[in-house]
Design an enzyme around this catalytic site. Structure first.
Site, mmCIF file in Angstrom:
data_model
loop_
_atom_site.group_PDB
_atom_site.id
_atom_site.type_symbol
_atom_site.label_atom_id
_atom_site.label_comp_id
_atom_site.label_asym_id
_atom_site.label_seq_id
_atom_site.Cartn_x
_atom_site.Cartn_y
_atom_site.Cartn_z
ATOM 1 N N PRO A 57 0.840 -1.201 0.000
ATOM 2 C CA PRO A 57 0.000 0.000 0.000
ATOM 3 C C PRO A 57 0.877 1.254 0.000
ATOM 4 C CG PRO A 57 0.032 -1.001 2.179
ATOM 5 C CD PRO A 57 0.776 -1.926 1.279
ATOM 6 N N ASP A 74 5.904 2.285 2.095
ATOM 7 C CA ASP A 74 4.989 1.165 2.316
ATOM 8 C C ASP A 74 4.258 1.418 3.630
ATOM 9 O OD1 ASP A 74 3.740 -1.247 2.894
ATOM 10 O OD2 ASP A 74 5.394 -2.482 2.155
ATOM 11 N N HIS A 75 2.936 1.660 3.543
ATOM 12 C CA HIS A 75 2.177 2.053 4.729
ATOM 13 C C HIS A 75 1.964 0.896 5.699
ATOM 14 C CE1 HIS A 75 0.279 5.163 6.880
ATOM 15 N NE2 HIS A 75 -0.295 5.794 5.872
ATOM 16 N N ARG A 76 2.306 -0.324 5.308
ATOM 17 C CA ARG A 76 2.268 -1.439 6.260
ATOM 18 C C ARG A 76 3.405 -1.320 7.278
ATOM 19 N NH1 ARG A 76 2.726 -6.400 2.201
ATOM 20 N NH2 ARG A 76 4.445 -5.028 1.581
#
Length: 430
Positions: free
Chosen positions: A224, A400-402
């Site tokens: 994401p 990467d929003h994770r």
């Protein structure tokens, strides 16, 4: 005894390679580890060494063919008792991993040009058709058949432009055909021929472009993405770079904004380690690296590649500048190794060289962040309570929003910006 040589895994995990040119022909005597072909993978053009000493019995593919790993590439007559082709190939064939042949020892057969290879194959076919006749090839004819000397990227450019290298004259004293020679010839022929009625051109998707497309799609639909931006007054960094370039002690290092940004990134990653991590879906773990393999995006004739400077966090500014320049030159020449093209932990892309201010770069698969550098522009800016002309650039961070939340992304970008705004801060952050 006839033995087949299958296209080996070149150590990149790639399923296929394209034959750029054969360096031998049917009937040639070859030595162990002699280069027999140039092949293009999705990452680089490499020379393929022979795993056998013997005679080339047959070339199983033509130049331009895309061959799958494990497919028969060439057959050798290695002497001994006759047997069916390929019967004992897998047992005999070594597991080739890596690039290039061993250095050619004195007395080994010399490598032939593609033109000589074609001529040799034709001569062999004629001799087989008329074994009792002596076929003589004059030296002028052989010279006409010889392939002009050029580098793999230039041959790729000629192929893309539809230029026959046999018709291109080398302008330099070395006799090597350059990009300028090919482009000049293409321009001349374009202006002297009629306009084609074809309204479309179809270009095969292969090599670096195919690999890059697959990686970008995988990244876009796996991680994401989120992005954040920061515009920075880099007047002090520009002054630093100009001063180092003017100093004879450092001029040869050709330090630029990219090198200073790379140093700033290495420092900022130590304070914001999640930007230097990866998401291991299979293991259900986050892998946080304590080293920085800094990827440097390089636009080449064959597409975008991202080789990485290994252990960049240990390097000085001068060492980083040298490593980045060498890596970019190697990548653009199509000679980057599989080691250089893999293992990155964080990347930088400089779209400012194309006059672009900002963008949203796509993550390299397996990395948590990528920083984009915009163009440095001289423009009015608030400075010490007044409006002054300053050197300004925009930083673009995709993450990467994770692995990274907005707060940490902002802290990282601020740390990088602080170093570029005041390079002396690197002494504090270090």
């Amino acid at each position: 005894m006839i033995t087949d040589f299958r296209l080996p895994d070149l150590g990149e995990g790639l399923p296929e390679a394209e034959i750029v040119q054969w360096l031998v022909a049917q009937g040639d005597e070859v030595a162990l580890n002699q280069a027999i072909a140039e092949v293009e993978t999705a990452k680089a053009v490499v020379e393929l060494p022979s795993p056998f000493a013997g005679t080339v019995a047959a070339l199983r593919h033509d130049a331009g063919d895309v061959v799958a790993v494990g497919e028969v590439l060439v057959s050798f007559d290695v002497g001994g008792d006759a047997e069916q082709p390929g019967a004992d190939a897998e047992r005999r064939e070594p597991n080739l991993v890596g690039y290039g042949a061993a250095p050619r020892a004195a007395g080994r057969p010399q490598r032939r040009s593609r033109g000589e290879a074609r001529a040799g194959a034709t001569d062999t076919a004629v001799r087989e058709a008329a074994p009792h006749d002596a076929i003589a090839v004059s030296e002028p004819e052989r010279e006409l058949r010889e392939r002009p000397r050029s580098t793999p990227p230039v041959r790729k450019l000629a192929k893309d432009l539809g230029v026959d290298l046999d018709l291109v004259a080398a302008s330099g004293v070395t006799g090597i055909i350059t990009r300028d020679d090919v482009e000049a010839y293409a321009e001349r022929t374009t202006t002297t021929t009629s306009v084609s009625n074809e309204r479309e051109e179809r270009i095969p998707i292969r090599g670096v472009r195919k690999h890059t497309a697959d990686a970008m799609v995988r990244s876009a639909f796996t991680a994401p993405h989120a992005s954040t931006f920061l515009t920075v007054d880099v007047t002090a960094t520009v002054a630093l770079v100009e001063g180092l370039r003017a100093d004879r002690r450092y001029a040869e290092h050709r330090i630029g904004i990219m090198a200073v940004a790379a140093k700033a990134v290495c420092l900022a990653l130590t304070r914001n380690p999640d930007l230097n991590s990866s998401w291991d879906e299979a293991a259900g773990e986050i892998v946080r690296r304590r080293y920085v393999n800094l990827g440097i995006a390089a636009a080449t004739d064959r597409g975008l590649v991202v080789p990485s400077v290994k252990d960049a966090e240990r390097m000085t500014l001068l060492e980083l500048a040298d490593a980045i320049r060498a890596l970019a030159e190697t990548a653009r020449a199509g000679k980057a190794s599989s080691v250089e093209l893999s293992g990155g932990t964080f990347s930088i892309t400089n779209f400012g060289v194309f006059g672009v201010d900002a963008g949203t770069p796509i993550l390299v698969p397996g990395e948590a962040g990528i920083l984009g550098l915009g163009a440095v522009r001289r423009q009015p800016w608030e400075f010490e309570g007044q409006i002054a002309l300053r050197d300004v650039l925009t930083l673009s961070l995709s993450f990467d929003h994770r692995l990274v939340d907005g707060a940490e992304a902002a802290r990282f970008l601020t740390d990088v910006g602080d170093v570029l705004r005041e390079p002396g801060r690197a002494m504090v952050l270090a």
